[in-house]
Design a protein around this motif. Structure first.
Motif, PDB file in Angstrom:
ATOM      1  N   SER A   1       0.830  -1.205   0.000  1.00 40.71           N
ATOM      2  CA  SER A   1       0.000   0.000   0.000  1.00 40.71           C
ATOM      3  C   SER A   1       0.867   1.258   0.000  1.00 40.71           C
ATOM      4  O   SER A   1       0.603   2.207  -0.748  1.00 40.71           O
ATOM      5  CB  SER A   1      -0.924   0.008   1.220  1.00 40.71           C
ATOM      6  OG  SER A   1      -1.669   1.209   1.280  1.00 40.71           O
ATOM      7  N   ASN A   2       1.895   1.272   0.821  1.00 40.66           N
ATOM      8  CA  ASN A   2       2.785   2.439   0.879  1.00 40.66           C
ATOM      9  C   ASN A   2       3.439   2.704  -0.474  1.00 40.66           C
ATOM     10  O   ASN A   2       3.603   3.859  -0.889  1.00 40.66           O
ATOM     11  CB  ASN A   2       3.856   2.228   1.944  1.00 40.66           C
ATOM     12  CG  ASN A   2       3.290   2.278   3.355  1.00 40.66           C
ATOM     13  OD1 ASN A   2       2.208   2.834   3.587  1.00 40.66           O
ATOM     14  ND2 ASN A   2       4.002   1.704   4.303  1.00 40.66           N
ATOM     15  N   GLN A   3       3.826   1.638  -1.152  1.00 39.87           N
ATOM     16  CA  GLN A   3       4.467   1.800  -2.457  1.00 39.87           C
ATOM     17  C   GLN A   3       3.486   2.325  -3.504  1.00 39.87           C
ATOM     18  O   GLN A   3       3.833   3.193  -4.317  1.00 39.87           O
ATOM     19  CB  GLN A   3       5.079   0.469  -2.899  1.00 39.87           C
ATOM     20  CG  GLN A   3       6.280   0.069  -2.048  1.00 39.87           C
ATOM     21  CD  GLN A   3       6.713  -1.365  -2.273  1.00 39.87           C
ATOM     22  OE1 GLN A   3       6.042  -2.131  -2.966  1.00 39.87           O
ATOM     23  NE2 GLN A   3       7.837  -1.742  -1.680  1.00 39.87           N
ATOM     24  N   LEU A   4       2.267   1.821  -3.488  1.00 35.52           N
ATOM     25  CA  LEU A   4       1.272   2.314  -4.437  1.00 35.52           C
ATOM     26  C   LEU A   4       0.909   3.763  -4.141  1.00 35.52           C
ATOM     27  O   LEU A   4       0.803   4.586  -5.060  1.00 35.52           O
ATOM     28  CB  LEU A   4       0.015   1.433  -4.385  1.00 35.52           C
ATOM     29  CG  LEU A   4       0.160   0.021  -4.963  1.00 35.52           C
ATOM     30  CD1 LEU A   4      -1.094  -0.789  -4.691  1.00 35.52           C
ATOM     31  CD2 LEU A   4       0.451   0.067  -6.461  1.00 35.52           C
ATOM     32  N   GLN A   5       0.721   4.094  -2.893  1.00 42.32           N
ATOM     33  CA  GLN A   5       0.373   5.462  -2.528  1.00 42.32           C
ATOM     34  C   GLN A   5       1.506   6.423  -2.859  1.00 42.32           C
ATOM     35  O   GLN A   5       1.273   7.586  -3.180  1.00 42.32           O
ATOM     36  CB  GLN A   5       0.032   5.549  -1.034  1.00 42.32           C
ATOM     37  CG  GLN A   5      -1.226   4.815  -0.618  1.00 42.32           C
ATOM     38  CD  GLN A   5      -2.491   5.456  -1.166  1.00 42.32           C
ATOM     39  OE1 GLN A   5      -2.481   6.566  -1.674  1.00 42.32           O
ATOM     40  NE2 GLN A   5      -3.605   4.755  -1.068  1.00 42.32           N
ATOM     41  N   GLY A   6       2.736   5.932  -2.813  1.00 37.86           N
ATOM     42  CA  GLY A   6       3.888   6.765  -3.142  1.00 37.86           C
ATOM     43  C   GLY A   6       4.256   6.732  -4.612  1.00 37.86           C
ATOM     44  O   GLY A   6       5.305   7.268  -4.997  1.00 37.86           O
ATOM     45  N   ALA A   7       3.404   6.113  -5.440  1.00 46.22           N
ATOM     46  CA  ALA A   7       3.642   5.999  -6.889  1.00 46.22           C
ATOM     47  C   ALA A   7       4.962   5.305  -7.187  1.00 46.22           C
ATOM     48  O   ALA A   7       5.601   5.581  -8.208  1.00 46.22           O
ATOM     49  CB  ALA A   7       3.599   7.380  -7.554  1.00 46.22           C
ATOM     50  N   GLN A   8       5.365   4.368  -6.311  1.00 44.71           N
ATOM     51  CA  GLN A   8       6.583   3.581  -6.540  1.00 44.71           C
ATOM     52  C   GLN A   8       6.191   2.281  -7.235  1.00 44.71           C
ATOM     53  O   GLN A   8       6.315   1.189  -6.680  1.00 44.71           O
ATOM     54  CB  GLN A   8       7.288   3.313  -5.202  1.00 44.71           C
ATOM     55  CG  GLN A   8       7.708   4.589  -4.486  1.00 44.71           C
ATOM     56  CD  GLN A   8       8.246   4.318  -3.099  1.00 44.71           C
ATOM     57  OE1 GLN A   8       7.837   3.371  -2.417  1.00 44.71           O
ATOM     58  NE2 GLN A   8       9.180   5.133  -2.661  1.00 44.71           N
ATOM     59  N   TYR A   9       5.723   2.414  -8.458  1.00 45.27           N
ATOM     60  CA  TYR A   9       5.097   1.288  -9.127  1.00 45.27           C
ATOM     61  C   TYR A   9       6.093   0.176  -9.468  1.00 45.27           C
ATOM     62  O   TYR A   9       5.773  -1.011  -9.302  1.00 45.27           O
ATOM     63  CB  TYR A   9       4.378   1.767 -10.391  1.00 45.27           C
ATOM     64  CG  TYR A   9       3.370   2.855 -10.127  1.00 45.27           C
ATOM     65  CD1 TYR A   9       2.488   2.762  -9.049  1.00 45.27           C
ATOM     66  CD2 TYR A   9       3.283   3.984 -10.935  1.00 45.27           C
ATOM     67  CE1 TYR A   9       1.556   3.756  -8.802  1.00 45.27           C
ATOM     68  CE2 TYR A   9       2.359   4.982 -10.692  1.00 45.27           C
ATOM     69  CZ  TYR A   9       1.503   4.865  -9.628  1.00 45.27           C
ATOM     70  OH  TYR A   9       0.593   5.860  -9.376  1.00 45.27           O
ATOM     71  N   ALA A  10       7.270   0.550  -9.955  1.00 46.32           N
ATOM     72  CA  ALA A  10       8.266  -0.476 -10.285  1.00 46.32           C
ATOM     73  C   ALA A  10       8.662  -1.251  -9.027  1.00 46.32           C
ATOM     74  O   ALA A  10       8.809  -2.477  -9.062  1.00 46.32           O
ATOM     75  CB  ALA A  10       9.501   0.175 -10.916  1.00 46.32           C
ATOM     76  N   ARG A  11       8.802  -0.543  -7.919  1.00 39.89           N
ATOM     77  CA  ARG A  11       9.145  -1.214  -6.663  1.00 39.89           C
ATOM     78  C   ARG A  11       7.998  -2.100  -6.201  1.00 39.89           C
ATOM     79  O   ARG A  11       8.227  -3.178  -5.632  1.00 39.89           O
ATOM     80  CB  ARG A  11       9.482  -0.174  -5.590  1.00 39.89           C
ATOM     81  CG  ARG A  11       9.886  -0.776  -4.255  1.00 39.89           C
ATOM     82  CD  ARG A  11      10.323   0.274  -3.261  1.00 39.89           C
ATOM     83  NE  ARG A  11      11.533   0.946  -3.704  1.00 39.89           N
ATOM     84  CZ  ARG A  11      12.142   1.891  -2.996  1.00 39.89           C
ATOM     85  NH1 ARG A  11      11.628   2.288  -1.837  1.00 39.89           N
ATOM     86  NH2 ARG A  11      13.244   2.446  -3.442  1.00 39.89           N
TER      87      ARG A  11
END
Length: 234
Positions: free
Chosen positions: A115-125
């Motif tokens: 969730s944190n990665q999606l909310q932070g637009a860290q899509y590749a990660r």
């Protein structure tokens, strides 16, 4: 995509959410069945799922770990809305506390990371994390088309911010390569690929907007400034 009040919501669930049935412990079973239907049919009713978590608060003997994780995974597919955080705050703290004999705390921690990665637009990660542990596959297996739902959300957000984007960048963000990426871009998103560049049609979100800055300054304001400057020099 309306995840708060979807048109698929059946009448009995409407009564549970809005009527006295919400206090009936037996409503838990109906809400669990409804969640299963959401998982199988690629839509989300966040309102109903939060109601289910509230039922679990009042009926701890009915709690099912798999249902909780399914609610959270469904909430993931609604990013960047705050549905994941809203659901997370309805889970009793003791169920999330680290416990070597319990699997739920680790599962929640894993989903929180996604969730944190999606909310932070860290899509590749996000895609790299999803592929890094078999537990993620176990957590998302009940949600039909989970990866496609995430890709659709990413594509929607990209279309709000870009008119053109390099295909190589989009491949990383979508977790796809080569023809799979091109197929998604052209067939699913309806965009065009031209010499390694993805062209996104105009829409109200990605159009350049002229901004107007108005400053309402009148004579009285100038006179006050001049008077204050004169008084300071005297």
């Amino acid at each position: 995509m309306d995840s708060e009040d979807p048109q698929e919501r059946p009448e009995d669930v409407v009564n549970i959410i809005s009527g006295l049935e919400r206090y009936n412990p037996e409503a838990v079973g109906n809400l669990e069945d409804y969640l299963r239907h959401q998982c199988e049919n690629q839509y989300t009713d966040s309102n109903a799922n939060r109601t289910l978590l509230k039922r679990y608060q009042l009926n701890p003997d009915r709690v099912k770990d798999e249902v909780i994780t399914n609610v959270l995974v469904k909430a993931l597919t609604c990013f960047p809305s705050p549905q994941f955080s809203l659901a997370l705050h309805l889970i009793p703290p003791h169920l999330m506390a680290a416990n070597p004999r319990a699997e739920l705390p680790e599962a929640i921690a894993k989903l929180r990371e996604l969730s944190n990665q999606l909310q932070g637009a860290q899509y590749a990660r996000f895609w790299a994390t999803l592929d890094s542990d078999d537990l993620y596959a176990d957590l998302t297996t009940d949600i039909e088309g989970f990866e496609d739902l995430i890709r659709l959300r990413i594509a929607t957000l990209v279309s709000h911010a870009y008119r053109e984007i390099e295909l190589s960048v989009l491949e990383q963000w979508l977790g796809l390569e080569g023809q799979a990426a091109v197929k998604f871009v052209t067939d699913t998103a309806g965009w065009k690929v031209d010499d390694g560049l993805v062209k996104i049609p105009h829409n109200p979100e990605n159009e350049a907007k002229k901004s107007e800055v108005r400053e309402d300054v009148n004579v009285d304001m100038f006179s006050r400034v001049i008077r204050r400057a004169w008084e300071e020099t005297v």
